[in-house]
Structures are given as structure tokens and as C-alpha cells.
Scaffold this motif. Structure first.
Motif, PDB file in Angstrom:
ATOM      1  N   TRP A  11     -16.175  67.170 -86.787  1.00 46.64           N
ATOM      2  CA  TRP A  11     -14.997  67.613 -87.545  1.00 46.64           C
ATOM      3  C   TRP A  11     -14.577  66.604 -88.597  1.00 46.64           C
ATOM      4  O   TRP A  11     -14.210  66.970 -89.722  1.00 46.64           O
ATOM      5  N   HIS A  12     -14.619  65.310 -88.271  1.00 45.60           N
ATOM      6  CA  HIS A  12     -14.142  64.332 -89.259  1.00 45.60           C
ATOM      7  C   HIS A  12     -15.244  63.859 -90.198  1.00 45.60           C
ATOM      8  O   HIS A  12     -14.955  63.204 -91.212  1.00 45.60           O
ATOM      9  N   LEU A  13     -16.506  64.201 -89.899  1.00 47.08           N
ATOM     10  CA  LEU A  13     -17.598  63.896 -90.821  1.00 47.08           C
ATOM     11  C   LEU A  13     -17.901  65.075 -91.734  1.00 47.08           C
ATOM     12  O   LEU A  13     -18.745  64.973 -92.632  1.00 47.08           O
ATOM     13  N   GLY A  14     -17.224  66.189 -91.494  1.00 41.73           N
ATOM     14  CA  GLY A  14     -17.431  67.367 -92.320  1.00 41.73           C
ATOM     15  C   GLY A  14     -18.738  68.077 -92.033  1.00 41.73           C
ATOM     16  O   GLY A  14     -19.317  68.701 -92.929  1.00 41.73           O
ATOM     17  N   LEU A  15     -19.208  67.993 -90.789  1.00 40.25           N
ATOM     18  CA  LEU A  15     -20.465  68.615 -90.406  1.00 40.25           C
ATOM     19  C   LEU A  15     -20.209  69.971 -89.754  1.00 40.25           C
ATOM     20  O   LEU A  15     -19.162  70.194 -89.144  1.00 40.25           O
ATOM     21  N   THR A  16     -21.174  70.865 -89.875  1.00 39.51           N
ATOM     22  CA  THR A  16     -21.054  72.142 -89.196  1.00 39.51           C
ATOM     23  C   THR A  16     -21.301  71.935 -87.711  1.00 39.51           C
ATOM     24  O   THR A  16     -22.072  71.065 -87.307  1.00 39.51           O
ATOM     25  N   GLN A  17     -20.639  72.709 -86.882  1.00 38.63           N
ATOM     26  CA  GLN A  17     -20.818  72.586 -85.434  1.00 38.63           C
ATOM     27  C   GLN A  17     -21.715  73.719 -84.916  1.00 38.63           C
ATOM     28  O   GLN A  17     -21.615  74.856 -85.401  1.00 38.63           O
ATOM     29  N   PRO A  18     -22.595  73.447 -83.928  1.00 37.40           N
ATOM     30  CA  PRO A  18     -22.806  72.125 -83.351  1.00 37.40           C
ATOM     31  C   PRO A  18     -23.554  71.214 -84.318  1.00 37.40           C
ATOM     32  O   PRO A  18     -24.439  71.678 -85.038  1.00 37.40           O
ATOM     33  N   SER A  19     -23.190  69.953 -84.349  1.00 32.32           N
ATOM     34  CA  SER A  19     -23.795  69.020 -85.291  1.00 32.32           C
ATOM     35  C   SER A  19     -25.195  68.624 -84.829  1.00 32.32           C
ATOM     36  O   SER A  19     -25.566  68.792 -83.678  1.00 32.32           O
ATOM     37  N   LEU A  20     -25.957  68.079 -85.752  1.00 34.71           N
ATOM     38  CA  LEU A  20     -27.295  67.589 -85.465  1.00 34.71           C
ATOM     39  C   LEU A  20     -27.251  66.074 -85.295  1.00 34.71           C
ATOM     40  O   LEU A  20     -26.308  65.408 -85.710  1.00 34.71           O
ATOM     41  N   VAL A  21     -28.308  65.538 -84.707  1.00 33.52           N
ATOM     42  CA  VAL A  21     -28.359  64.106 -84.441  1.00 33.52           C
ATOM     43  C   VAL A  21     -28.872  63.335 -85.654  1.00 33.52           C
ATOM     44  O   VAL A  21     -28.656  62.135 -85.780  1.00 33.52           O
ATOM     45  N   ILE A  22     -29.551  64.036 -86.573  1.00 33.24           N
ATOM     46  CA  ILE A  22     -30.092  63.381 -87.764  1.00 33.24           C
ATOM     47  C   ILE A  22     -30.105  64.383 -88.910  1.00 33.24           C
ATOM     48  O   ILE A  22     -30.312  65.584 -88.697  1.00 33.24           O
ATOM     49  N   TYR A  23     -29.839  63.891 -90.105  1.00 30.03           N
ATOM     50  CA  TYR A  23     -29.826  64.722 -91.314  1.00 30.03           C
ATOM     51  C   TYR A  23     -30.724  64.081 -92.363  1.00 30.03           C
ATOM     52  O   TYR A  23     -30.700  62.852 -92.504  1.00 30.03           O
TER      53      TYR A  23
ATOM     54  N   GLY B  94     -32.066  67.679 -91.080  1.00 28.43           N
ATOM     55  CA  GLY B  94     -32.607  68.005 -89.762  1.00 28.43           C
ATOM     56  C   GLY B  94     -32.909  69.477 -89.645  1.00 28.43           C
ATOM     57  O   GLY B  94     -32.674  70.255 -90.560  1.00 28.43           O
ATOM     58  N   ILE B  95     -33.449  69.841 -88.506  1.00 32.20           N
ATOM     59  CA  ILE B  95     -33.717  71.242 -88.217  1.00 32.20           C
ATOM     60  C   ILE B  95     -33.058  71.592 -86.898  1.00 32.20           C
ATOM     61  O   ILE B  95     -32.805  70.723 -86.066  1.00 32.20           O
ATOM     62  N   LEU B  96     -32.749  72.869 -86.707  1.00 31.29           N
ATOM     63  CA  LEU B  96     -32.147  73.291 -85.453  1.00 31.29           C
ATOM     64  C   LEU B  96     -33.204  73.317 -84.362  1.00 31.29           C
ATOM     65  O   LEU B  96     -34.257  73.917 -84.510  1.00 31.29           O
ATOM     66  N   GLY B  97     -32.904  72.647 -83.271  1.00 36.24           N
ATOM     67  CA  GLY B  97     -33.820  72.590 -82.144  1.00 36.24           C
ATOM     68  C   GLY B  97     -33.124  71.937 -80.971  1.00 36.24           C
ATOM     69  O   GLY B  97     -32.067  71.342 -81.119  1.00 36.24           O
ATOM     70  N   SER B  98     -33.709  72.040 -79.806  1.00 39.93           N
ATOM     71  CA  SER B  98     -33.032  71.544 -78.608  1.00 39.93           C
ATOM     72  C   SER B  98     -32.733  70.057 -78.682  1.00 39.93           C
ATOM     73  O   SER B  98     -31.688  69.595 -78.247  1.00 39.93           O
ATOM     74  N   TRP B  99     -33.680  69.269 -79.233  1.00 42.38           N
ATOM     75  CA  TRP B  99     -33.418  67.831 -79.286  1.00 42.38           C
ATOM     76  C   TRP B  99     -32.485  67.467 -80.428  1.00 42.38           C
ATOM     77  O   TRP B  99     -31.708  66.545 -80.338  1.00 42.38           O
ATOM     78  N   HIS B 100     -32.517  68.213 -81.508  1.00 39.61           N
ATOM     79  CA  HIS B 100     -31.798  67.818 -82.705  1.00 39.61           C
ATOM     80  C   HIS B 100     -30.301  68.059 -82.640  1.00 39.61           C
ATOM     81  O   HIS B 100     -29.560  67.606 -83.508  1.00 39.61           O
ATOM     82  N   TYR B 101     -29.836  68.784 -81.626  1.00 38.38           N
ATOM     83  CA  TYR B 101     -28.395  68.910 -81.447  1.00 38.38           C
ATOM     84  C   TYR B 101     -27.824  67.599 -80.919  1.00 38.38           C
ATOM     85  O   TYR B 101     -28.432  66.929 -80.091  1.00 38.38           O
ATOM     86  N   SER B 102     -26.653  67.232 -81.392  1.00 38.43           N
ATOM     87  CA  SER B 102     -26.047  65.970 -80.976  1.00 38.43           C
ATOM     88  C   SER B 102     -25.552  66.047 -79.539  1.00 38.43           C
ATOM     89  O   SER B 102     -25.291  67.118 -79.000  1.00 38.43           O
TER      90      SER B 102
END
Length: 265
Positions: A180-192, A194-202
Motif C-alpha cells: 500500500w505505501h509503495l504503490g504496488l498492486t496487491q498481492p505484491s510481488l517479491v521482485i520487479y 516480475g511475473i505472477l507465480g507461486s514463488w513471486h508473490y511476497s
């Protein structure tokens, strides 16, 4: 150590690679660790290959088989448009997996604070590196799946070295609550990028993120008394007396390769 690096690159390529390393004992130590891990991965059955800075694969039959270490200070992933004469990397993929990973030396990452943090050896998803190459180059925002700090110094490692690594990992870790405070869409990713995937979700906590990343501190000499006290809680793997002739280096390479085989898709 240059001989060890050269032998590892030759094993990975399947031919004689032309090593163009940066000056300084510390820089070759970084390559020693990087190529040692990559060779151990290949020995474990992974497909491992060398890549030019423009993203193209170096094949054994190529006339030009240059593996180039980044010179000067740390920087981001070079743009594809800048050509193939910038820093090389090592890619790998597990048999049967669709996920490709890239191992880089001396890449800076952007933390939540906007500060830049270098990791001597870092593993990131291919998609992240490729997106940066296809743009104007740049620095990944977030945390690498594997981060290795290398120290080729004569003195013993102090607790401040560990504190510094912990601080870097803290700042590059993106958690669910940061979106929310970084201006990222939720759920956020762990790296940008990035791609949507089980590991890439934060993750929900720093500890959880530490458990699914491999964080290593490799030193040519030992650690001072009390320096490793923080490593257990923060899940940092300390390795001392990493030398060309020492058994500790083989242990480091094997254990990181084993972690990759068990933890990375």
C-alpha cells in the motif's frame, strides 16, 4: 583461483571459454564462488549455460566465446541495445521445469527506501533480467532468490559485516504489508519486473521470506568471535576459509547446489 574459474567455465560451456575478468583479487574471488556454484549445479543434472549481456547464449561451437566480468563499480542489468560486450551471466534450468534462472555478479538492487544495494552473486528469474534487457537496462527492485556476499580479505569477519548484509536483505525485501505505501498492486510481488507465480508473490514476514531464499556469506578467512551470532536467526549461511585448495569451498558449492535442487522450481 583464476585457473579454477577457467576450468569451471570450460565445464559449463563444453569448450574453452575466453575469460575476461576484472582486476583485483576480490573480483576473482567473486567469480570463483559464482562459477563454483554453477559447476556444482551442472554436476547435479541441471542445464547450465553461459549468456552474453545481450541475452544470447554462448554455444560451444561459437567462434567468440567470451565470458566477461563486470568492470568498475556495481551497476544494473545492461540493456540489450548496448550490445554483447558488457557483463556476462550464467543461466540454469532444472530438467522438467519451465522456470529459467540467471546468476549475476555485482548487480545492484533497489530497496524499498530507493537505496541501491549490491550483491556479489545473485540469482534472479530470467523474466526479470529479460525485461530489464529489453528496456534500457536497470536494477531489479526487490530481493534475489539467492544472495551471496563474498569477502576476500586477510582480517577476520566482524559483526558489522553481518549487520550490513542483514540491512541489505531487509531493505530489498518486499512484504505483503508494503504494497500500500509503495504503490504496488496487491498481492505484491517479491521482485520487479516480475511475473505472477507461486514463488513471486511476497511473503507476510521477513522470517518467511528468509526461509525461501538462500542467503550466504563466503569469506576467504574466518569470522571473529561473535560475528556469526546473528546468522542463525536471519538464516544466513556463513562459510569461512573458502580457498582454491580447501575442502570448505567444495562444501559451499555442494550445499548451495543442494538447496537449489530442493527449493527452486
Amino acid at each position: 583461483m583464476i585457473t579454477d574459474v577457467q576450468n569451471a567455465l570450460n565445464t559449463i560451456l563444453g569448450n574453452v571459454a575466453c575469460l575476461k575478468n576484472a582486476k583485483g583479487a576480490g573480483r576473482i574471488f567473486e567469480l570463483f564462488v559464482m562459477t563454483g556454484v554453477a559447476k556444482a549445479i551442472k554436476t547435479g543434472g541441471y542445464d547450465v549455460w553461459l549468456k552474453r549481456s545481450d541475452g544470447s547464449r554462448i554455444y560451444p561451437a561459437n567462434t567468440l566465446r567470451d565470458f566477461i566480468q563486470r568492470g568498475g563499480g556495481p551497476a544494473g542489468i545492461p540493456a540489450m541495445a548496448s550490445g554483447a560486450s558488457n557483463a556476462s551471466c550464467i543461466a540454469f534450468q532444472k530438467d522438467g521445469s519451465k522456470q529459467v534462472w540467471e546468476m549475476w555478479n555485482g548487480v545492484q538492487f533497489e530497496g524499498r527506501s530507493k537505496a541501491l544495494h549490491e550483491f556479489d552473486v545473485a540469482v534472479i528469474p530470467f523474466e526479470t533480467a529479460e525485461a530489464l534487457r529489453n528496456w534500457e537496462g536497470g536494477r531489479p527492485r526487490g530481493r534475489p532468490r539467492i544472495a551471496i556476499e563474498c569477502k576476500d580479505v586477510a582480517t577476520s569477519g566482524s559483526i558489522d559485516e553481518i549487520r550490513t548484509l542483514v540491512a541489505r536483505l531487509y531493505d530489498v525485501t518486499i512484504l505483503d504489508c508494503h504494497a500500500w505505501h509503495l504503490g504496488l498492486t496487491q498481492p505484491s510481488l517479491v521482485i520487479y519486473p516480475g511475473i505472477l507465480g507461486s514463488w513471486h508473490y511476497s511473503s507476510a514476514s521477513f522470517y518467511e521470506e528468509n526461509t525461501r531464499c538462500c542467503n550466504v556469506f563466503a569469506r576467504k578467512t574466518g569470522f571473529a568471535k561473535g560475528a556469526v551470532a546473528m546468522t542463525g536467526y536471519h538464516l544466513i549461511r556463513p562459510y569461512a576459509f573458502i580457498t582454491s585448495a580447501g575442502a570448505q569451498a567444495a562444501t559451499l558449492f555442494t550445499e548451495v547446489a543442494d538447496w537449489i535442487n530442493k527449493k527452486m522450481i
